[in-house]
Scaffold this active site. Structure first.
Site, PDB file in Angstrom:
ATOM      1  CE1 TYR A   1      -2.078  -9.623  -0.121  1.00 35.45           C
ATOM      2  CE2 TYR A   1      -3.277  -7.322  -0.334  1.00 35.45           C
ATOM      3  CZ  TYR A   1      -2.660  -8.634   0.224  1.00 35.45           C
ATOM      4  OH  TYR A   1      -2.337  -8.075   1.597  1.00 35.45           O
TER       5      TYR A   1
ATOM      6  CG  ASN B   1      -5.710   0.954  -6.060  1.00 35.46           C
ATOM      7  OD1 ASN B   1      -6.210   1.890  -5.006  1.00 35.46           O
ATOM      8  ND2 ASN B   1      -6.160   0.433  -6.943  1.00 35.46           N
TER       9      ASN B   1
ATOM     10  CE  LYS C   1      -4.239  -1.481   2.065  1.00 34.00           C
ATOM     11  NZ  LYS C   1      -5.371  -0.852   1.424  1.00 34.00           N
TER      12      LYS C   1
ATOM     13  CG  ASN D   1     -10.121   1.477  -5.156  1.00 33.01           C
ATOM     14  OD1 ASN D   1     -11.189   1.091  -5.471  1.00 33.01           O
ATOM     15  ND2 ASN D   1      -9.627   1.524  -4.002  1.00 33.01           N
TER      16      ASN D   1
ATOM     17  CB  SER E   1     -12.080   0.314  -1.455  1.00 31.17           C
ATOM     18  OG  SER E   1     -10.615   0.115  -1.728  1.00 31.17           O
TER      19      SER E   1
ATOM     20  CG  ASN F   1     -13.384  -2.398   3.501  1.00 30.67           C
ATOM     21  OD1 ASN F   1     -14.552  -2.994   4.046  1.00 30.67           O
ATOM     22  ND2 ASN F   1     -12.422  -3.041   2.778  1.00 30.67           N
TER      23      ASN F   1
ATOM     24  N   GLY G   1      -9.780 -13.741  -3.063  1.00 32.32           N
ATOM     25  CA  GLY G   1      -9.286 -15.081  -2.932  1.00 32.32           C
ATOM     26  C   GLY G   1     -10.383 -16.115  -3.766  1.00 32.32           C
TER      27      GLY G   1
END
Ligand SMILES: Cc1cc2nc3c(=O)[nH]c(=O)nc-3n(C[C@H](O)[C@H](O)[C@H](O)COP(=O)(O)O)c2cc1C
Length: 362
Positions: free
Chosen positions: A314, A138, A64, A169, A172, A174, A264
């Site tokens: 990732y 990003n 990050k 981005n 996200s 969150n 994932g």
């Protein structure tokens, strides 16, 4: 026991965020072994205005704060996306905020764009100005900002000179309200302003490709709008996509209740469907980067056939370890040999139409 295996075993025992911190530290120290094999020419891809040695990228969120981009190339990645970064430093959400769902090989995170801020990240990137390798940034908005678009513009002004490409981005899950920027009118205004900022920041340098990263949770009518707006603004590419707020059937039913974005293996089916849906809507107007649940060569090749010119991963690294990148390359070369392909570009989008005709993945 090999180096990779020992390191992976250690990391899998720790709290997920501590393990991540340790991985960054190990990379910084140069302790991890490097993949010294040069990539075979058949894996090369022309993309992002450059020639990449291979199509496998590191997705945003691992590095990050741009602490280890060059070490990441030594693991074999063809390109690296650092960030997400916000203009002002911010701590993100309280811990715990990163959860491994071991039985599902999934991850839930609600980090909330924790960032050291654009200035610190810009300085780090400036210090590697002449290093080889395609590094993108990003960018996101601060949680408490009043003008989100101004945050993206500020990030571009600070960071564009130091990177090869920029990713906006808007996906996200969150940062409350961030994903609303995918709505047509908001996205239209956002893209106008960020492209203007990109053009101003690039005056003295090559124009930085600008990518849009979308959520896999968009409805198909919303995806129609997003692709339409993106095409009108002639963006340079799209990343499909970010983590999902949906919860497919998961074995780790307790952890599945944690709030945040799921990534994932459990994200693979949905993100690949959205990739194919996006591909058929772009009609070749811009290339796509496929992300979500890539943890093998077969998954990587499936993304390419669903429409990805490049791929990113990732979460797969967490469960498969850093040998994953090399394993994917070996498998891609096998798939090329079996399919008599001279280049991976011949397979891009081959299955997209068929995928869009399948029942919606659950
Ligand atoms: C811990 C974590 C942090 C992430 N942070 C970001 C971020 O800052 N910006 C972003 O666009 N995506 C972020 N992502 C999403 C990834 O870049 C990627 O799109 C997603 O995880 C799907 O790929 P994967 O299944 O290979 O992990 C993050 C993912 C994880 C797991």
């Amino acid at each position: 026991m090999g180096w990779y295996r020992a390191a992976d075993l250690l990391l899998s025992r720790l709290d997920a965020e501590d393990a991540h911190r340790l991985a960054i530290r190990a990379l910084k120290s140069g302790l991890l072994p490097r993949d010294r094999r040069p990539d075979p020419p058949s894996l090369r891809v022309e993309a992002l205005g450059r020639r990449l040695p291979n199509p496998i990228g590191l997705a945003a969120g691992f590095d990050k704060n741009a602490e280890v981009p060059d070490q990441l190339f030594r693991l074999g990645f063809g390109f690296v996306e650092v960030g997400g970064v916000t203009p002002q430093p911010q701590p993100g959400n309280p811990r715990p905020r990163l959860f491994r769902l071991d039985a599902d090989e999934g991850v839930i995170n609600r980090l909330g764009l924790n960032s050291e801020g654009a200035e610190v990240v810009a300085q780090r990137l400036a210090s590697r100005a002449n290093a080889p390798g395609v590094v993108g940034i990003n960018i996101g908005a601060n949680k408490d900002t009043v003008d989100r678009t101004a945050d993206y513009v500020a990030c571009i002004a600070a960071l564009a000179p130091h990177v090869t490409f920029l990713t906006v981005n808007v996906s996200s899950p969150n940062t409350p309200g961030l994903r609303n920027l995918q709505q047509a009118a908001a996205l239209d205004e956002l893209l106008a302003r960020v492209i203007d900022a990109r053009d101003r920041a690039s005056e003295a340098a090559p124009r930085r490709p600008l990518l849009l990263k979308i959520a896999p949770d968009l409805s198909l009518p919303d995806l129609d709008d997003v692709v339409g707006v993106a095409r009108r603004h002639r963006i340079d590419g799209m990343i499909v996509g970010n983590t999902t707020i949906s919860r497919p059937d998961l074995r780790e039913s307790e952890k599945a209740k944690e709030q945040g974005g799921l990534s994932g293996r459990p994200l693979f089916a949905l993100s690949t469907r959205m990739l194919a849906e996006t591909y058929v809507r772009t009609e070749g107007a811009f290339p796509l980067i496929g992300a979500g649940g890539i943890d093998s060569g077969a998954a990587a090749f499936a993304k390419i056939k669903a429409g990805a010119s490049l791929i990113q991963l990732y979460s797969g690294l967490i469960f498969r370890g850093i040998g994953l990148v090399g394993a994917i390359k070996t498998d891609l070369l096998d798939f090329m040999r079996i399919g008599r392909l001279d280049s991976l570009s011949e397979a891009v989008g081959r299955d997209a139409a068929a995928i869009t005709a399948e029942p919606w993945p659950t």
